[in-house]
Design an enzyme around this catalytic site. Structure first.
Site, PDB file in Angstrom:
ATOM      1  N   LYS A  24      73.049   1.731 -19.520  1.00  0.00           N
ATOM      2  CA  LYS A  24      72.568   2.785 -20.417  1.00  0.00           C
ATOM      3  C   LYS A  24      72.630   2.334 -21.867  1.00  0.00           C
ATOM      4  O   LYS A  24      73.580   1.673 -22.275  1.00  0.00           O
ATOM      5  CB  LYS A  24      73.468   4.038 -20.277  1.00  0.00           C
ATOM      6  CG  LYS A  24      73.088   4.915 -19.108  1.00  0.00           C
ATOM      7  CD  LYS A  24      73.522   6.364 -19.263  1.00  0.00           C
ATOM      8  CE  LYS A  24      74.967   6.584 -19.586  1.00  0.00           C
ATOM      9  NZ  LYS A  24      75.473   7.918 -19.285  1.00  0.00           N
ATOM     10  N   ARG A  62      87.479  20.781 -18.133  1.00  0.00           N
ATOM     11  CA  ARG A  62      87.030  21.908 -18.956  1.00  0.00           C
ATOM     12  C   ARG A  62      86.736  23.081 -18.035  1.00  0.00           C
ATOM     13  O   ARG A  62      87.602  23.849 -17.720  1.00  0.00           O
ATOM     14  CB  ARG A  62      85.801  21.495 -19.788  1.00  0.00           C
ATOM     15  CG  ARG A  62      86.162  20.586 -20.958  1.00  0.00           C
ATOM     16  CD  ARG A  62      84.993  19.798 -21.440  1.00  0.00           C
ATOM     17  NE  ARG A  62      84.563  18.841 -20.425  1.00  0.00           N
ATOM     18  CZ  ARG A  62      83.612  17.956 -20.581  1.00  0.00           C
ATOM     19  NH1 ARG A  62      82.936  17.922 -21.696  1.00  0.00           N
ATOM     20  NH2 ARG A  62      83.313  17.096 -19.619  1.00  0.00           N
ATOM     21  N   HIS A 118      88.341  15.277 -27.110  1.00  0.00           N
ATOM     22  CA  HIS A 118      88.955  14.015 -26.671  1.00  0.00           C
ATOM     23  C   HIS A 118      90.242  13.744 -27.438  1.00  0.00           C
ATOM     24  O   HIS A 118      91.256  13.363 -26.852  1.00  0.00           O
ATOM     25  CB  HIS A 118      87.996  12.835 -26.910  1.00  0.00           C
ATOM     26  CG  HIS A 118      86.753  12.841 -26.053  1.00  0.00           C
ATOM     27  ND1 HIS A 118      85.501  12.640 -26.566  1.00  0.00           N
ATOM     28  CD2 HIS A 118      86.583  13.012 -24.719  1.00  0.00           C
ATOM     29  CE1 HIS A 118      84.606  12.673 -25.584  1.00  0.00           C
ATOM     30  NE2 HIS A 118      85.234  12.905 -24.452  1.00  0.00           N
ATOM     31  N   SER A 142      80.439  15.478 -25.325  1.00  0.00           N
ATOM     32  CA  SER A 142      79.703  14.477 -26.104  1.00  0.00           C
ATOM     33  C   SER A 142      78.215  14.805 -26.110  1.00  0.00           C
ATOM     34  O   SER A 142      77.531  14.577 -27.110  1.00  0.00           O
ATOM     35  CB  SER A 142      79.923  13.084 -25.514  1.00  0.00           C
ATOM     36  OG  SER A 142      81.273  12.728 -25.628  1.00  0.00           O
TER      37      SER A 142
HETATM   38  P1  ADP Z   1      82.824  10.372 -18.760  1.00  0.00           P
HETATM   39  O1  ADP Z   1      81.553   9.832 -19.289  1.00  0.00           O
HETATM   40  O2  ADP Z   1      83.645   9.387 -17.999  1.00  0.00           O
HETATM   41  O3  ADP Z   1      82.779  11.706 -18.076  1.00  0.00           O
HETATM   42  P2  ADP Z   1      83.633  11.537 -21.279  1.00  0.00           P
HETATM   43  O4  ADP Z   1      83.702  10.619 -22.423  1.00  0.00           O
HETATM   44  O5  ADP Z   1      82.512  12.519 -21.238  1.00  0.00           O
HETATM   45  O6  ADP Z   1      83.690  10.586 -20.037  1.00  0.00           O
HETATM   46  O7  ADP Z   1      84.993  12.308 -21.117  1.00  0.00           O
HETATM   47  C1  ADP Z   1      86.182  11.617 -20.859  1.00  0.00           C
HETATM   48  C2  ADP Z   1      87.201  12.574 -20.294  1.00  0.00           C
HETATM   49  O8  ADP Z   1      87.505  13.534 -21.290  1.00  0.00           O
HETATM   50  C3  ADP Z   1      86.747  13.358 -19.067  1.00  0.00           C
HETATM   51  O9  ADP Z   1      87.853  13.527 -18.208  1.00  0.00           O
HETATM   52  C4  ADP Z   1      86.341  14.680 -19.646  1.00  0.00           C
HETATM   53  O10 ADP Z   1      86.505  15.726 -18.698  1.00  0.00           O
HETATM   54  C5  ADP Z   1      87.330  14.821 -20.774  1.00  0.00           C
HETATM   55  N1  ADP Z   1      86.825  15.680 -21.845  1.00  0.00           N
HETATM   56  C6  ADP Z   1      85.613  15.644 -22.410  1.00  0.00           C
HETATM   57  N2  ADP Z   1      85.493  16.593 -23.364  1.00  0.00           N
HETATM   58  C7  ADP Z   1      86.672  17.264 -23.367  1.00  0.00           C
HETATM   59  C8  ADP Z   1      87.166  18.394 -24.093  1.00  0.00           C
HETATM   60  N3  ADP Z   1      86.409  19.047 -24.957  1.00  0.00           N
HETATM   61  N4  ADP Z   1      88.438  18.797 -23.858  1.00  0.00           N
HETATM   62  C9  ADP Z   1      89.191  18.151 -22.924  1.00  0.00           C
HETATM   63  N5  ADP Z   1      88.768  17.108 -22.189  1.00  0.00           N
HETATM   64  C10 ADP Z   1      87.529  16.665 -22.403  1.00  0.00           C
END
Ligand code: ADP
Length: 165
Positions: free
Chosen positions: A45, A94, A21, A132
């Site tokens: 949640k 990803r 992120h 995450s």
């Molecule tokens: P959500 O719950 O809305 O999917 P996340 O917090 O999991 O949100 O992720 C937010 C954004 O960051 C999403 O677009 C996800 O694809 C991107 N993202 C998550 N992990 C990575 C990573 N390792 N590298 C690049 N982008 C990421």
């Protein structure tokens, strides 16, 4: 001609924020004048880290980026984006497996708010496996996960899990 400020929103749950992120935030912040990291509040949640903890951690992790702000939001993302005069949504991709759900969300958002564009940044290869949920699992099961998260996130997770004060 008066140039409009380019405001981007990078929305997500960030539960918890990872190095993937932060990498995306660093790269996206160079593409817009102002980047708002939007932490979506999902009241359905129970989160791993509460909203205040995620907000504070992300603020610390992005303190070196002067055009980045971190805010929590409730409700529909595109409605919130419109109140911020934002016309650019940033998401990360990803693997191919991200594409399907991201495509559906982007199409739905475009249909509701045709003036807002979704821009996808491809994950850096070192973080392309990182999510995450991987961090939540490793942390909960006692694995070594410090290489996946920034320090401000690591110490908050350890605290939330009752391992430090
Ligand atoms: P959500 O719950 O809305 O999917 P996340 O917090 O999991 O949100 O992720 C937010 C954004 O960051 C999403 O677009 C996800 O694809 C991107 N993202 C998550 N992990 C990575 C990573 N390792 N590298 C690049 N982008 C990421």
């Amino acid at each position: 001609m008066l140039q409009m400020e380019r405001i981007g929103i990078y929305p997500g749950s960030f539960d918890p924020p990872t190095l993937g992120h932060v990498d995306l935030i660093e790269r996206a912040s160079g593409l817009v004048d102002r980047l708002i990291v939007g932490i979506g509040i999902n009241s359905q949640k129970t989160p791993f880290l509460d909203i205040e903890t995620r907000t504070q951690a992300l603020r610390e992790c992005t303190a070196h980026l002067p055009n980045v702000e971190v805010e929590a939001f409730t409700g529909l993302l595109v409605n919130w984006a419109e109140t911020k005069n934002c016309r650019i949504l940033i998401r990360g991709l990803r693997a191919v497996s991200d594409y399907d759900s991201e495509f559906r969300i982007a199409m739905a958002n475009r249909s509701m708010a045709p003036d807002i564009e979704t821009v996808f940044l491809i994950a850096r290869d070192t973080y392309s496996f990182l999510s995450s949920s991987v961090v939540r699992e490793a942390a909960t099961l006692g694995g070594n996960y410090s290489q996946f998260v920034p320090e401000p996130v690591y110490h908050r997770i350890e605290k939330a899990l009752g391992r430090t004060d």
